[in-house]
Design an enzyme around this catalytic site. Sequence first.
Site, short mmCIF file in Angstrom:
data_model
loop_
_atom_site.label_atom_id
_atom_site.label_comp_id
_atom_site.label_asym_id
_atom_site.label_seq_id
_atom_site.Cartn_x
_atom_site.Cartn_y
_atom_site.Cartn_z
N GLU A 99 0.85 -1.21 0.00
CA GLU A 99 0.00 0.00 0.00
C GLU A 99 0.88 1.25 0.00
O GLU A 99 1.98 1.24 0.55
CB GLU A 99 -0.90 -0.07 1.25
N ASP A 100 0.38 2.31 -0.62
CA ASP A 100 1.16 3.56 -0.62
C ASP A 100 1.17 4.22 0.75
O ASP A 100 2.21 4.53 1.30
CB ASP A 100 0.64 4.52 -1.71
N ASP A 103 -3.57 5.98 6.17
CA ASP A 103 -3.94 7.27 6.75
C ASP A 103 -4.84 6.98 7.95
O ASP A 103 -4.35 6.72 9.05
CB ASP A 103 -4.63 8.09 5.64
N PHE A 152 -0.74 16.42 3.37
CA PHE A 152 -1.14 15.67 2.17
C PHE A 152 0.08 15.50 1.28
O PHE A 152 0.60 16.48 0.74
CB PHE A 152 -2.27 16.38 1.43
N ARG A 165 1.86 11.80 -9.72
CA ARG A 165 2.18 10.37 -9.51
C ARG A 165 3.57 10.03 -10.05
O ARG A 165 4.25 9.15 -9.55
CB ARG A 165 1.17 9.47 -10.23
P1 5GP Z 1 -7.27 5.53 4.74
O1 5GP Z 1 -8.42 4.61 4.52
O2 5GP Z 1 -6.10 4.89 5.45
O3 5GP Z 1 -7.70 6.79 5.45
O4 5GP Z 1 -6.83 6.07 3.32
C1 5GP Z 1 -6.00 5.40 2.51
C2 5GP Z 1 -5.97 6.01 1.11
O5 5GP Z 1 -6.21 7.44 1.12
C3 5GP Z 1 -4.57 5.86 0.57
O6 5GP Z 1 -4.40 4.62 -0.07
C4 5GP Z 1 -4.49 7.04 -0.39
O7 5GP Z 1 -5.03 6.69 -1.62
C5 5GP Z 1 -5.34 8.11 0.24
N1 5GP Z 1 -4.50 9.05 1.02
C6 5GP Z 1 -4.45 9.19 2.35
N2 5GP Z 1 -3.57 10.15 2.72
C7 5GP Z 1 -3.01 10.61 1.57
C8 5GP Z 1 -2.00 11.60 1.28
O8 5GP Z 1 -1.40 12.26 2.14
N3 5GP Z 1 -1.69 11.78 -0.03
C9 5GP Z 1 -2.32 11.09 -1.04
N4 5GP Z 1 -1.92 11.37 -2.28
N5 5GP Z 1 -3.26 10.16 -0.81
C10 5GP Z 1 -3.61 9.92 0.48
#
Ligand code: 5GP
Length: 175
Positions: A99-100, A103, A152, A165
């Site tokens: 996973e990238d 959050d 972000f 990207r």
């Molecule tokens: P979560 O469910 O953990 O809140 O969100 C995960 C997804 O939200 C990540 O896979 C990503 O796609 C997006 N996301 C959360 N924080 C960031 C951020 O700081 N930058 C970007 N580009 N995407 C984010």
Amino acid sequence: MKLATELDVLFSEQQIAERVANLAKEIEADHQGKELVLVGVLKGAFVFISDLARKIDLPLAVDFIGLSSYGEATESSGVVKITSDLTRPIEGKHVLVVEDIVDTGLTMRYLLDNFATRHPASVKICALLSKPSRARARIPIRYLGFEVPDRFVVGYGLDAGEKFRNVPFIGVVKE
Ligand code: 5GP
């Protein structure tokens, strides 16, 4: 790269390359003799998984899953939809979710619960980035690249409305 001038660098290409190589070595050591499947979460993990896979010196399979969160664009709602599923069953396999960024953790929580119903031998998470200050679900990240502050971040696969990207480092948009 012109795009890069719009960003402040958080982690350089070299810092990322070193961290990815170390993560790959850990993964390699933990999966000797096991049937490993790397599952990249689209789209943000496409750069990370391609670098990571090339540093893991083991036979492995690669698959992808597309997920999207309902609700506001900037905040995960926890209600997740699979937009593109795995191409093969993971039953009996050792799965490494790539996973990238984790959050709130709500997306990963959904994915872990969903994968559990498919009876893999194990499921572990490898996340390039984690924002611990925002965690709303407890996610066991077995392999973590870097922790980031509550900003972000973009680049190295991560976007802001599809932009950035292809920037080779991780940064934040200049204010
Ligand atoms: P979560 O469910 O953990 O809140 O969100 C995960 C997804 O939200 C990540 O896979 C990503 O796609 C997006 N996301 C959360 N924080 C960031 C951020 O700081 N930058 C970007 N580009 N995407 C984010």
